[in-house]
Design an enzyme around this catalytic site. Structure first.
Site, PDB file in Angstrom:
ATOM      1  N   HIS A  84      17.126 132.581  29.181  1.00  0.00           N
ATOM      2  CA  HIS A  84      17.465 131.198  28.779  1.00  0.00           C
ATOM      3  C   HIS A  84      16.642 130.163  29.555  1.00  0.00           C
ATOM      4  CE1 HIS A  84      21.104 132.357  26.422  1.00  0.00           C
ATOM      5  NE2 HIS A  84      21.126 133.359  27.275  1.00  0.00           N
ATOM      6  N   ASN A 157      26.738 131.579  22.984  1.00  0.00           N
ATOM      7  CA  ASN A 157      25.521 131.694  22.180  1.00  0.00           C
ATOM      8  C   ASN A 157      25.796 131.202  20.761  1.00  0.00           C
ATOM      9  OD1 ASN A 157      23.847 132.788  24.132  1.00  0.00           O
ATOM     10  ND2 ASN A 157      24.079 134.895  23.452  1.00  0.00           N
ATOM     11  N   HIS A 348      28.503 128.881  34.634  1.00  0.00           N
ATOM     12  CA  HIS A 348      29.104 130.131  35.128  1.00  0.00           C
ATOM     13  C   HIS A 348      30.363 130.403  34.297  1.00  0.00           C
ATOM     14  CE1 HIS A 348      30.803 133.197  37.496  1.00  0.00           C
ATOM     15  NE2 HIS A 348      30.248 132.879  38.653  1.00  0.00           N
TER      16      HIS A 348
HETATM   17 FE1  HDE Z   1      23.852 135.092  30.337  1.00  0.00          FE
HETATM   18  N1  HDE Z   1      22.767 134.698  32.007  1.00  0.00           N
HETATM   19  N2  HDE Z   1      24.077 136.999  30.939  1.00  0.00           N
HETATM   20  N3  HDE Z   1      24.781 135.582  28.584  1.00  0.00           N
HETATM   21  N4  HDE Z   1      23.546 133.257  29.647  1.00  0.00           N
HETATM   22  C1  HDE Z   1      22.195 133.523  32.295  1.00  0.00           C
HETATM   23  O1  HDE Z   1      22.394 132.487  34.384  1.00  0.00           O
HETATM   24  C2  HDE Z   1      23.838 137.449  32.185  1.00  0.00           C
HETATM   25  C3  HDE Z   1      25.293 136.780  28.234  1.00  0.00           C
HETATM   26  C4  HDE Z   1      24.073 132.705  28.524  1.00  0.00           C
HETATM   27  O2  HDE Z   1      21.860 126.919  29.901  1.00  0.00           O
HETATM   28  C5  HDE Z   1      21.656 133.471  33.695  1.00  0.00           C
HETATM   29  O3  HDE Z   1      22.131 130.405  35.187  1.00  0.00           O
HETATM   30  C6  HDE Z   1      24.282 138.808  32.326  1.00  0.00           C
HETATM   31  C7  HDE Z   1      26.097 136.684  27.044  1.00  0.00           C
HETATM   32  C8  HDE Z   1      23.625 131.345  28.393  1.00  0.00           C
HETATM   33  O4  HDE Z   1      21.858 127.388  32.041  1.00  0.00           O
HETATM   34  C9  HDE Z   1      21.986 134.857  34.253  1.00  0.00           C
HETATM   35  C10 HDE Z   1      24.789 139.146  31.102  1.00  0.00           C
HETATM   36  C11 HDE Z   1      26.040 135.368  26.693  1.00  0.00           C
HETATM   37  C12 HDE Z   1      22.827 131.112  29.500  1.00  0.00           C
HETATM   38  C13 HDE Z   1      22.699 135.501  33.085  1.00  0.00           C
HETATM   39  C14 HDE Z   1      24.664 138.009  30.243  1.00  0.00           C
HETATM   40  C15 HDE Z   1      25.216 134.694  27.654  1.00  0.00           C
HETATM   41  C16 HDE Z   1      22.804 132.323  30.271  1.00  0.00           C
HETATM   42  C17 HDE Z   1      20.244 133.034  33.817  1.00  0.00           C
HETATM   43  C18 HDE Z   1      25.388 140.479  30.678  1.00  0.00           C
HETATM   44  C19 HDE Z   1      26.708 134.709  25.475  1.00  0.00           C
HETATM   45  C20 HDE Z   1      22.063 129.849  29.829  1.00  0.00           C
HETATM   46  C21 HDE Z   1      20.292 131.633  34.387  1.00  0.00           C
HETATM   47  C22 HDE Z   1      26.451 140.906  31.485  1.00  0.00           C
HETATM   48  C23 HDE Z   1      28.136 134.699  25.565  1.00  0.00           C
HETATM   49  C24 HDE Z   1      22.906 128.896  30.608  1.00  0.00           C
HETATM   50  C25 HDE Z   1      21.669 131.409  34.696  1.00  0.00           C
HETATM   51  C26 HDE Z   1      22.146 127.627  30.875  1.00  0.00           C
HETATM   52  C27 HDE Z   1      22.137 132.469  31.497  1.00  0.00           C
HETATM   53  C28 HDE Z   1      23.214 136.734  33.179  1.00  0.00           C
HETATM   54  C29 HDE Z   1      25.065 138.043  28.882  1.00  0.00           C
HETATM   55  C30 HDE Z   1      24.934 133.295  27.550  1.00  0.00           C
HETATM   56  C31 HDE Z   1      20.824 135.674  34.758  1.00  0.00           C
HETATM   57  C32 HDE Z   1      24.154 139.655  33.570  1.00  0.00           C
HETATM   58  C33 HDE Z   1      26.867 137.810  26.358  1.00  0.00           C
HETATM   59  C34 HDE Z   1      23.945 130.371  27.276  1.00  0.00           C
HETATM   60  O5  HDE Z   1      22.853 134.773  35.336  1.00  0.00           O
END
Ligand code: HDE
Length: 724
Positions: A84, A157, A348
């Site tokens: 993202h 999402n 978060h």
């Molecule tokens: Fe994320 N995801 N994600 N994700 N995600 C990040 O956090 C992660 C997942 C989502 O505009 C990171 O601050 C793991 C699902 C959005 O700042 C990170 C897993 C969904 C955004 C991270 C998932 C999301 C992130 C990268 C699996 C939809 C952007 C930067 C367990 C429900 C937020 C940050 C923004 C961002 C980890 C799965 C949505 C790396 C480990 C499922 C919208 O922490």
């Protein structure tokens, strides 16, 4: 020789004396009050020249002004988000429609009079910060609610399911979709071997793949996509009763996609397409709106759904549990500074308020660790909550202290609890029910590293999704699979993927496989493979209209962009009438011509031009108006760019309205005004041909706008034959 004497002989810029330097400085600043200073507040005498040993000599190490400036510059970048990275944000507010007291004690969901401030960040997942907006990808839809009980983040999402069921697979998924490590190719694209290698070996990703291959992954605008919390969360009311809840954001403007060819072209013509769109509508006061919806399942009743509510590769069909609309979000203010706000915002899924809790979804559970961890490396310290965009509207009180980048100056003597020197015991707020209460989920279980068998069905909802699509949407999904898999070099991967797809629908798999140079799909071959579970639930509904973009309300034509193609000799009367009707309905009209400046109308007046064919191609518009005027039409027909503009708009299924002689421009499409000059609307969807008389009685505008409101005419025939 004094510097002033060598002025003309020296190639060195600005070798003037001290007096000239002062006036030069004044020219670059707006007066002494705004003069530049160092970060220590020292007035800088000259922001154009470093300190040197002689005017043409080496720069001196002691130039602390130069060093401070360069050092700061060197450290301007922070690590981009691992996923993202590319995002756009906006401020706004959320308002609940009616108290939700029956389900949750969350204060911001009780009072319809209160506007809770929000910041929303939309993003693509795979690409780097500088990648294009219109790539095929899921979009992040992250909302921070600044409530008086603390910040609540709904980090979702635009697709309601996910690729994987357990957080431990996330690094693998992301490594597979990111550019390949050898050469960092391709940027922001899933169409490569490593992604499909992984996906074909992870049948649990099949449902999400169906969504990613649909037009959901090519949003027309960030304002025209749904948002989903994806996981099941919990609502908890004041009595401690709990409900599972799935969150939905429903856009007021409908859910609309781009054509794939169009999305690829926009990625080159305007990589900032979505970011620009969001910024411009907010600047112009056309504030985007979404309604918040919830699907509520009583705790204890989730077993009746027919699938495991904790499995993030499953959605709850709206046909099974309707979405209740509970409030509205309006985005009405652009950020003042992209870095300070959009880049530094830290979401978060564990930023909760009393009355909302998470579930045991194993994907969500992993996220609860990841987001704080990632902020530590991205924002550089455990004090990231002190960055202005991350600060809440309620006070923060605890004994966490110090650390890098600490802003707060804690003045109290004590930094521990219990104490008798400060406030005393702050162990608990008054009354056991206050503050955040975790749902007291009963857990007595063995420690086990094992996937629940209730997660074993990987295909039934992919089939439900497929069955719920219209013919045009199915065609787009097939075309997307073909495109992506045709970019995969290793035939075994292509084969494995279509063998998996045979478990979604054999016809789909057969159509996908046809041009890929592989054997017909074999469902039996898939069964023996790693990760394949031979288990299928029975869907409680066979189709769900909510899964089809085209079955949703259109959202109208507000903020839709119309290109009006003009050249010298244009007939202004009918043009003005249609233009005014469009503007009154909220559409945005722009005049596109062979050159900037003005064009002469047939009656000798001037029309101001907004864009040229070279700087604003058809992919930047939703619809095209070709006004009349013999000379104008002849000039446009001679101009390859103008003809291409119309062909391309037609190929991308956009509404086209041609008035009188303007029809000549449709010649290459096979429409000929001479054959039937009275026709207002041809049977070909979204092509309106009009004579001047019908323009003036308003009928043409009505037809044009009704066709535009359908967004695109995807069922147009013979598109393959159009050379654009
Ligand atoms: Fe994320 N995801 N994600 N994700 N995600 C990040 O956090 C992660 C997942 C989502 O505009 C990171 O601050 C793991 C699902 C959005 O700042 C990170 C897993 C969904 C955004 C991270 C998932 C999301 C992130 C990268 C699996 C939809 C952007 C930067 C367990 C429900 C937020 C940050 C923004 C961002 C980890 C799965 C949505 C790396 C480990 C499922 C919208 O922490």
């Amino acid at each position: 020789m004094p510097p002033s004497k060598r002025k003309s002989a020296s190639p060195v810029r600005n070798s003037e004396g001290a007096k000239d330097k002062k006036s030069q400085l004044e020219a670059f600043t707006s007066g002494a009050a705004h003069g530049l200073t160092t970060n220590q507040g020292l007035q800088i005498p000259d922001n154009h020249n470093s300190l040197k040993a002689g005017v043409r000599g080496p720069t001196l190490m002691e130039d602390f002004i130069l060093r401070e400036k360069i050092t700061h510059f060197d450290h301007e970048r922070i690590p981009e988000r691992v996923v993202h990275a590319r995002g756009s944000g906006a401020h706004g507010y959320f308002k609940v429609y009616k108290p939700m007291v029956q389900y949750t004690s969350a204060a911001f969901l009780q009072n319809p009079e209160i506007e809770t401030p929000v910041f929303v960040r939309f993003s693509t997942v795979a690409g780097s910060r500088g990648s294009a907006d219109t790539v095929r990808d899921a979009r992040g839809f992250a909302v921070k609610f600044y409530t008086h009980e603390g910040n609540y983040d709904l980090v979702g999402n635009n697709i309601p399911v996910f690729f994987i069921q357990d957080a431990i697979k996330f690094p693998d998924l992301i490594h597979a979709v990111k550019p390949e490590p050898r050469h960092e190719i391709p940027q922001a694209a899933s169409a490569h071997d490593t992604f499909w290698d992984f996906a074909s070996l992870m049948p649990e990703s099949t449902h999400m793949l169906m969504w990613i291959m649909s037009d959901r992954a090519l949003p027309r605008s960030l304002r025209m996509m749904e948002g989903f919390g994806v996981h099941a969360f919990r609502f908890i009311n004041a009595h401690g009763n709990s409900y599972f809840v799935k969150f939905h954001w429903k856009p007021k403007l409908g859910v609309h996609g781009l054509a794939w060819d169009e999305a690829q072209k926009i990625a080159g013509k305007d990589p900032d397409f979505h970011r620009r769109d969001l910024w411009e509508v907010i600047e112009n006061g056309n504030f985007p709106e979404w309604e918040l919806g919830v699907q509520i399942v009583d705790a204890g009743q989730e077993g009746a759904l027919g699938f495991d509510i904790l499995d993030p590769t499953k959605l709850i069909p709206e046909a099974q549990v309707p979405v209740q609309i509970i409030g509205k979000m309006v985005l009405n203010r652009n950020p003042d500074n992209f870095f300070a706000e959009t880049e530094q915002i830290a979401f978060h899924p564990g930023h909760l308020v009393p009355g909302i809790d998470f579930s045991n979804d194993p994907l969500l559970q992993g996220r609860l660790f990841s987001y704080t961890d990632t902020q530590l490396s991205r924002l550089g310290s455990a004090n990231f909550h002190e960055i202005p965009i991350n600060q809440g509207v309620c006070p923060v009180h605890n004994f966490q202290r110090d650390g890098q980048h600490r802003q707060t100056i804690n003045k109290e003597r004590v930094a521990y609890e219990p104490n008798s020197l400060g406030n005393g015991s702050e162990f608990r707020v008054d009354g056991a029910a206050q503050g955040f209460q975790s749902y007291p989920d009963q857990i007595e279980a063995p420690k086990i590293r094992y996937r629940s068998p209730s997660f074993d069905d990987h295909f039934s909802q992919a089939t439900l999704f497929w069955n719920s699509q219209s013919t045009a949407e199915k065609d787009h999904i097939v075309a997307a699979f073909r495109f992506e898999l045709s970019k995969v070099d290793v035939p075994e991967i292509r084969q494995r993927m279509v063998d998996n797809l045979a478990h979604v629908d054999l016809k789909l798999a057969t159509r996908v496989a046809a041009p890929l140079g592989i054997k017909p799909p074999d469902p039996k071959a898939a069964k023996g493979r790693l990760g394949f579970r031979d288990y299928r639930i029975t869907n409680k509904v066979d189709e769900d209209p909510a899964l089809s973009m085209l079955a949703r309300p259109s959202g109208g034509i507000k903020t839709r962009k119309v290109a009006i193609l003009v050249a010298d000799g244009v007939e202004a009367g009918p043009l003005r009438r249609i233009q005014q009707d469009l503007i009154d309905a909220g559409a945005l009209c722009r005049l596109v011509a062979p050159h900037l400046g003005t064009v002469n109308t047939a009656s000798g007046r001037q029309l101001a031009v907004d864009h040229t064919f070279a700087n604003m191609p058809s992919v930047m518009f939703d619809a095209v108006l070709i006004p009349g005027g013999g000379d104008c039409a002849a000039a446009l027909c001679r101009l390859g760019d103008a003809v291409h503009f119309v062909l391309e708009a037609y190929k991308h299924c956009k509404t086209i309205c041609a008035v009188c002689d303007g029809v000549q421009l449709l010649g290459t499409l096979g429409f000929n005004q001479g054959e039937n000059p009275d026709l207002v609307s041809l049977p070909t969807a979204g092509v309106i041909i009009a004579d001047a008389r019908k323009v003036l009685d308003g009928q043409v505008s009505q037809n044009f706008m009704a066709a535009m409101a359908l967004h695109r005419h995807w069922d147009r025939l013979n598109l393959d034959a159009i050379p654009a």
